[in-house]
Design a protein around this motif. Structure first.
Motif, PDB file in Angstrom:
ATOM      1  N   THR A 175      12.084  -5.056   8.480  1.00 37.81           N
ATOM      2  CA  THR A 175      10.905  -5.739   8.320  1.00 37.81           C
ATOM      3  C   THR A 175       9.845  -4.955   7.502  1.00 37.81           C
ATOM      4  OG1 THR A 175      11.250  -6.766  10.585  1.00 37.81           O
ATOM      5  CG2 THR A 175       8.794  -6.870   9.889  1.00 37.81           C
ATOM      6  N   LEU A 176      10.040  -3.569   7.537  1.00 31.19           N
ATOM      7  CA  LEU A 176       9.008  -2.870   6.525  1.00 31.19           C
ATOM      8  C   LEU A 176       9.970  -2.471   5.264  1.00 31.19           C
ATOM      9  CD1 LEU A 176       6.677  -1.126   6.099  1.00 31.19           C
ATOM     10  CD2 LEU A 176       7.831   0.845   7.143  1.00 31.19           C
ATOM     11  N   PHE A 177      11.213  -2.140   5.525  1.00 29.43           N
ATOM     12  CA  PHE A 177      11.764  -1.500   4.356  1.00 29.43           C
ATOM     13  C   PHE A 177      12.168  -2.489   3.242  1.00 29.43           C
ATOM     14  CE2 PHE A 177      12.137   2.256   7.066  1.00 29.43           C
ATOM     15  CZ  PHE A 177      12.003   3.147   6.324  1.00 29.43           C
ATOM     16  N   THR A 178      12.371  -3.832   3.609  1.00 31.87           N
ATOM     17  CA  THR A 178      12.932  -4.738   2.630  1.00 31.87           C
ATOM     18  C   THR A 178      11.562  -5.119   1.706  1.00 31.87           C
ATOM     19  OG1 THR A 178      14.357  -5.807   3.896  1.00 31.87           O
ATOM     20  CG2 THR A 178      13.531  -7.108   2.229  1.00 31.87           C
ATOM     21  N   PRO A 179      10.509  -5.291   2.146  1.00 29.64           N
ATOM     22  CA  PRO A 179       9.381  -5.589   1.314  1.00 29.64           C
ATOM     23  C   PRO A 179       8.778  -4.189   0.500  1.00 29.64           C
ATOM     24  CG  PRO A 179       8.644  -5.737   3.417  1.00 29.64           C
ATOM     25  CD  PRO A 179       9.993  -5.630   3.511  1.00 29.64           C
ATOM     26  N   LEU A 180       9.184  -2.898   1.167  1.00 29.14           N
ATOM     27  CA  LEU A 180       8.846  -1.679   0.575  1.00 29.14           C
ATOM     28  C   LEU A 180       9.632  -1.504  -0.717  1.00 29.14           C
ATOM     29  CD1 LEU A 180       7.201   0.930   0.525  1.00 29.14           C
ATOM     30  CD2 LEU A 180       8.717   1.779   2.362  1.00 29.14           C
ATOM     31  N   ARG A 181      10.822  -1.701  -0.485  1.00 33.17           N
ATOM     32  CA  ARG A 181      12.056  -1.635  -1.719  1.00 33.17           C
ATOM     33  C   ARG A 181      11.339  -2.565  -2.730  1.00 33.17           C
ATOM     34  NH1 ARG A 181      15.820  -0.564   2.606  1.00 33.17           N
ATOM     35  NH2 ARG A 181      16.486   1.689   2.380  1.00 33.17           N
ATOM     36  N   HIS A 182      11.096  -3.752  -2.508  1.00 33.36           N
ATOM     37  CA  HIS A 182      10.751  -4.649  -3.361  1.00 33.36           C
ATOM     38  C   HIS A 182       9.279  -4.174  -4.170  1.00 33.36           C
ATOM     39  CE1 HIS A 182       9.521  -8.597  -5.468  1.00 33.36           C
ATOM     40  NE2 HIS A 182       8.484  -8.384  -4.962  1.00 33.36           N
ATOM     41  N   GLU A 183       8.592  -3.751  -3.466  1.00 37.49           N
ATOM     42  CA  GLU A 183       7.212  -3.147  -3.893  1.00 37.49           C
ATOM     43  C   GLU A 183       7.269  -2.077  -4.722  1.00 37.49           C
ATOM     44  OE1 GLU A 183       4.293  -4.893  -4.197  1.00 37.49           O
ATOM     45  OE2 GLU A 183       4.851  -6.518  -2.700  1.00 37.49           O
ATOM     46  N   LEU A 184       8.186  -1.110  -4.358  1.00 38.41           N
ATOM     47  CA  LEU A 184       8.500   0.145  -4.984  1.00 38.41           C
ATOM     48  C   LEU A 184       8.793  -0.162  -6.436  1.00 38.41           C
ATOM     49  CD1 LEU A 184       8.083   3.273  -4.563  1.00 38.41           C
ATOM     50  CD2 LEU A 184      10.338   3.217  -3.721  1.00 38.41           C
ATOM     51  N   ALA A 185       9.624  -1.046  -6.526  1.00 36.58           N
ATOM     52  CA  ALA A 185      10.226  -1.221  -7.746  1.00 36.58           C
ATOM     53  C   ALA A 185       9.212  -2.057  -8.768  1.00 36.58           C
ATOM     54  CB  ALA A 185      11.388  -2.449  -7.449  1.00 36.58           C
ATOM     55  N   ARG A 186       8.264  -2.623  -8.159  1.00 42.95           N
ATOM     56  CA  ARG A 186       7.095  -2.887  -9.084  1.00 42.95           C
ATOM     57  C   ARG A 186       6.104  -2.062  -9.320  1.00 42.95           C
ATOM     58  NH1 ARG A 186       3.646  -6.036  -6.139  1.00 42.95           N
ATOM     59  NH2 ARG A 186       2.660  -6.720  -8.094  1.00 42.95           N
TER      60      ARG A 186
ATOM     61  N   ALA B 293       0.915  -1.033  -0.033  1.00 41.39           N
ATOM     62  CA  ALA B 293       0.061  -0.013  -0.042  1.00 41.39           C
ATOM     63  C   ALA B 293       0.946   1.250   0.096  1.00 41.39           C
ATOM     64  CB  ALA B 293      -1.001  -0.002   1.107  1.00 41.39           C
ATOM     65  N   LEU B 294       1.908   1.383   0.866  1.00 46.79           N
ATOM     66  CA  LEU B 294       2.727   2.324   0.878  1.00 46.79           C
ATOM     67  C   LEU B 294       3.533   2.467  -0.415  1.00 46.79           C
ATOM     68  CD1 LEU B 294       4.442   1.842   4.411  1.00 46.79           C
ATOM     69  CD2 LEU B 294       2.881   3.684   3.650  1.00 46.79           C
ATOM     70  N   ALA B 295       3.905   1.588  -0.944  1.00 50.69           N
ATOM     71  CA  ALA B 295       4.591   1.653  -2.272  1.00 50.69           C
ATOM     72  C   ALA B 295       3.966   2.242  -3.392  1.00 50.69           C
ATOM     73  CB  ALA B 295       5.284   0.305  -2.792  1.00 50.69           C
ATOM     74  N   ALA B 296       2.462   1.620  -3.385  1.00 53.64           N
ATOM     75  CA  ALA B 296       1.357   2.200  -4.502  1.00 53.64           C
ATOM     76  C   ALA B 296       1.439   3.657  -4.292  1.00 53.64           C
ATOM     77  CB  ALA B 296       0.357   1.409  -4.239  1.00 53.64           C
ATOM     78  N   GLY B 297       1.244   4.348  -2.887  1.00 54.00           N
ATOM     79  CA  GLY B 297       1.149   5.734  -2.696  1.00 54.00           C
ATOM     80  C   GLY B 297       2.156   6.689  -3.067  1.00 54.00           C
ATOM     81  N   ILE B 298       3.364   5.826  -2.961  1.00 58.66           N
ATOM     82  CA  ILE B 298       4.602   6.783  -2.973  1.00 58.66           C
ATOM     83  C   ILE B 298       4.737   6.855  -4.576  1.00 58.66           C
ATOM     84  CG2 ILE B 298       7.167   6.459  -2.845  1.00 58.66           C
ATOM     85  CD1 ILE B 298       6.894   5.255   0.024  1.00 58.66           C
TER      86      ILE B 298
END
Length: 314
Positions: free
Chosen positions: A264-275, A235-240
């Motif tokens: 715990t947050l930033f590893t999946p966040l970086r992955h999702e942001l790349a998507r 959700a954060l990645a989509a908004g960013i």
């Protein structure tokens, strides 16, 4: 030296903090009280009064030139009112007039808490020197603020960059703001814990049932806890990514209690942001944890006050 300080208030769903702040960002006379978020408007105002009372009693108070307030939102900087989603007792509450009266008519500047963290991170944190940044607070709620062309952009009402209430799930849960599927309904600490509990996760007896407890379980490999953080990161990645696509920021800075989960947050966040950040001009978007920590709201409220007084601090 006279008139070399401002007073800062940081008002959120869990705490009301205050401090005196100089032009270098140094905090003096720091005060904090829990927010009686589910109580009456009168009790909430009394809590603010308690903090202001201690600040005005500080020996340095005579040096104060103005007041800056960073509040959970939405806020209305023009009217001087606040209607925090997570503080139901305040709706169109005249916070600025109340504070101005309490401090003898000193100038009062109001911004949303996300704008405050953006001001703090641009002044002293991870966005320092950046021309374009989205700075976020992910805690009881989710807020944000924007730096564009090297300057803080609070918008006319003081809410610009409020990423927590961008809808990222068209069929998502109702949000207290009145919309559906907002980033906050998925990524706030409250909703991370809610998701984990709904999936069957439970802390050890006497353990922490909050998002911090879920983070601890995720670090230990619990799949339900990992899922709750992965969903929040999505959700954060989509908004960013949506924000970066719209205004071409250079960096997204994430702070607040949930960000203290670290990888715990930033590893999946970086992955999702790349998507999600896939267009050529947003692929190089940087991501960083906030540096100013629990003082961000106070530092940012002070920065907003200094700006309104015509004093350049960043």
């Amino acid at each position: 030296m006279l008139n070399d300080l401002v007073a800062a208030l940081d008002i959120g769903g869990t705490k009301i903090a205050g401090a005196l702040v100089d032009t270098g960002g140094r905090l003096l006379a720091r005060i904090q009280r829990p927010t009686p978020a589910q109580e009456s408007a009168a009790r909430l105002s009394a809590a603010v009064d308690e903090v202001l009372g201690e600040l005005t009693a500080a020996p340095e108070w005579h040096r104060v030139r103005g007041i800056g307030i960073g509040s959970a939102g939405p806020v209305d900087a023009k009217a001087g009112t606040v209607s925090p989603v997570n503080i139901p007792g305040w709706r169109d509450h005249p916070l600025v007039p109340d504070v101005r009266e309490r401090v003898g008519g000193l100038p009062v500047t109001l911004v949303g808490d996300g704008v405050a963290i953006a001001a703090a991170e641009h002044w002293q944190g991870a966005a320092r020197g950046r021309a374009g940044a989205l700075c976020m607070v992910v805690s009881t709620g989710v807020g944000g603020g924007l730096v564009l062309d090297g300057a803080l952009q609070p918008g006319p009402s003081g809410n610009a960059g409020h990423i927590g209430h961008i809808s990222v799930d068209m069929d998502g849960d109702p949000c207290p703001c009145g919309s559906h599927g907002c980033v906050e309904t998925i990524a706030s600490g409250t909703n991370i814990a809610r998701r984990a509990h709904a999936s069957g996760w439970r802390p050890e007896p006497g353990g922490d049932a909050s998002a911090a407890g879920v983070a601890e379980a995720a670090r230990a490999g619990d799949p339900r806890a990992l899922d709750a953080y992965a969903r929040a990161a999505r959700a954060l990645a989509a908004g960013i990514a949506a924000t970066a696509t719209l205004v071409e920021i250079e960096i997204a800075v994430v702070g607040g209690g949930v960000a203290r989960a670290g990888d715990t947050l930033f590893t999946p966040l970086r992955h999702e942001l790349a998507r999600y950040a896939v267009l050529p001009y947003v692929r190089s978007l940087a991501l960083a944890p906030a540096i100013t920590g629990t003082d961000a709201g106070l530092i940012g409220a002070a920065a907003a006050s200094w700006k309104s007084l015509g004093v350049t601090v960043a």
